[in-house]
Design a protein around this motif. Sequence first.
Motif, short mmCIF file in Angstrom:
data_model
loop_
_atom_site.label_atom_id
_atom_site.label_comp_id
_atom_site.label_asym_id
_atom_site.label_seq_id
_atom_site.Cartn_x
_atom_site.Cartn_y
_atom_site.Cartn_z
N GLN A 14 0.83 -1.20 0.00
CA GLN A 14 0.00 0.00 0.00
C GLN A 14 0.86 1.26 0.00
O GLN A 14 0.57 2.23 -0.70
CB GLN A 14 -0.95 0.00 1.20
N SER A 15 1.92 1.22 0.76
CA SER A 15 2.84 2.36 0.82
C SER A 15 3.51 2.58 -0.54
O SER A 15 3.61 3.72 -1.01
CB SER A 15 3.89 2.11 1.90
N ARG A 16 3.96 1.50 -1.16
CA ARG A 16 4.59 1.61 -2.47
C ARG A 16 3.61 2.12 -3.52
O ARG A 16 3.96 2.94 -4.37
CB ARG A 16 5.15 0.25 -2.91
N TYR A 17 2.39 1.62 -3.45
CA TYR A 17 1.35 2.07 -4.38
C TYR A 17 1.10 3.57 -4.23
O TYR A 17 1.02 4.30 -5.22
CB TYR A 17 0.06 1.28 -4.17
N ALA A 18 1.00 4.04 -3.00
CA ALA A 18 0.77 5.46 -2.75
C ALA A 18 1.93 6.29 -3.29
O ALA A 18 1.73 7.36 -3.91
CB ALA A 18 0.57 5.72 -1.27
N PHE A 19 3.15 5.83 -3.09
CA PHE A 19 4.32 6.53 -3.59
C PHE A 19 4.30 6.59 -5.12
O PHE A 19 4.55 7.63 -5.73
CB PHE A 19 5.61 5.86 -3.10
N GLN A 20 4.01 5.46 -5.77
CA GLN A 20 3.97 5.41 -7.22
C GLN A 20 2.85 6.30 -7.78
O GLN A 20 3.03 6.95 -8.81
CB GLN A 20 3.80 3.97 -7.71
N GLU A 21 1.73 6.32 -7.11
CA GLU A 21 0.63 7.17 -7.55
C GLU A 21 1.03 8.64 -7.46
O GLU A 21 0.76 9.42 -8.37
CB GLU A 21 -0.62 6.90 -6.69
N ASP A 22 1.69 9.02 -6.37
CA ASP A 22 2.16 10.39 -6.21
C ASP A 22 3.19 10.73 -7.28
O ASP A 22 3.15 11.81 -7.88
CB ASP A 22 2.76 10.57 -4.82
N LEU A 23 4.10 9.81 -7.54
CA LEU A 23 5.12 10.04 -8.57
C LEU A 23 4.48 10.18 -9.95
O LEU A 23 4.87 11.07 -10.73
CB LEU A 23 6.12 8.88 -8.57
N LEU A 24 3.51 9.35 -10.25
CA LEU A 24 2.81 9.42 -11.53
C LEU A 24 2.12 10.77 -11.70
O LEU A 24 2.19 11.39 -12.77
CB LEU A 24 1.81 8.28 -11.66
N ASN A 25 1.45 11.24 -10.66
CA ASN A 25 0.79 12.55 -10.72
C ASN A 25 1.81 13.67 -10.93
O ASN A 25 1.57 14.61 -11.69
CB ASN A 25 -0.03 12.80 -9.46
N SER A 26 2.94 13.56 -10.26
CA SER A 26 4.00 14.57 -10.40
C SER A 26 4.56 14.57 -11.83
O SER A 26 4.76 15.63 -12.42
CB SER A 26 5.11 14.29 -9.40
N LEU A 27 4.81 13.39 -12.37
CA LEU A 27 5.32 13.29 -13.74
C LEU A 27 4.30 13.81 -14.74
O LEU A 27 4.66 14.48 -15.72
CB LEU A 27 5.69 11.83 -14.06
N ASN A 28 3.04 13.53 -14.52
CA ASN A 28 1.99 14.02 -15.40
C ASN A 28 1.96 15.55 -15.40
O ASN A 28 1.85 16.18 -16.45
CB ASN A 28 0.64 13.46 -14.99
N ALA A 29 2.06 16.16 -14.23
CA ALA A 29 2.07 17.62 -14.12
C ALA A 29 3.28 18.20 -14.85
O ALA A 29 3.19 19.24 -15.51
CB ALA A 29 2.07 18.04 -12.66
N THR A 30 4.41 17.51 -14.76
CA THR A 30 5.62 17.97 -15.45
C THR A 30 5.44 17.91 -16.96
O THR A 30 5.81 18.85 -17.67
CB THR A 30 6.83 17.11 -15.03
N VAL A 31 4.85 16.84 -17.45
CA VAL A 31 4.62 16.69 -18.89
C VAL A 31 3.67 17.78 -19.39
O VAL A 31 3.89 18.38 -20.45
CB VAL A 31 4.09 15.28 -19.22
N VAL A 32 2.62 18.05 -18.64
CA VAL A 32 1.66 19.10 -19.03
C VAL A 32 2.36 20.46 -19.07
O VAL A 32 2.19 21.23 -20.02
CB VAL A 32 0.45 19.12 -18.06
N ALA A 33 3.16 20.76 -18.05
CA ALA A 33 3.88 22.04 -18.01
C ALA A 33 4.86 22.16 -19.17
O ALA A 33 4.97 23.22 -19.79
CB ALA A 33 4.61 22.18 -16.67
N GLN A 34 5.55 21.07 -19.48
CA GLN A 34 6.49 21.11 -20.60
C GLN A 34 5.76 21.28 -21.93
O GLN A 34 6.26 21.95 -22.83
CB GLN A 34 7.35 19.85 -20.62
N GLY A 35 4.60 20.67 -22.07
CA GLY A 35 3.80 20.86 -23.28
C GLY A 35 3.41 22.31 -23.47
O GLY A 35 3.50 22.85 -24.58
#
Length: 73
Positions: A14-35
């Motif tokens: 559960q902890s790893r899943y939460a971390f990965q979900e947070d990382l995915l959201n962060s990466l998505n925000a970065t991709v949107v900003a770069q676009g």
Amino acid sequence: MKTPEVEGLLQDLQSRYAFQEDLLNSLNATVVAQGRQIEQLQRQCQHLQQVIRGMAEDVEQMRPATNERPPHY
């Protein structure tokens, strides 16, 4: 019935899943900003190309015609 070992593994997952979900959201925000930044840079490049074309046209108009005689003739 859950054993303490299984419960610990479940909490770890559960902890790893939460971390990965947070990382995915962060990466998505970065991709949107770069676009957005890429779009802005493309607009700036287009504007600069127009400015350069206009300057080149101005320079061409300022050049004397090659067939004209110099004024001292």
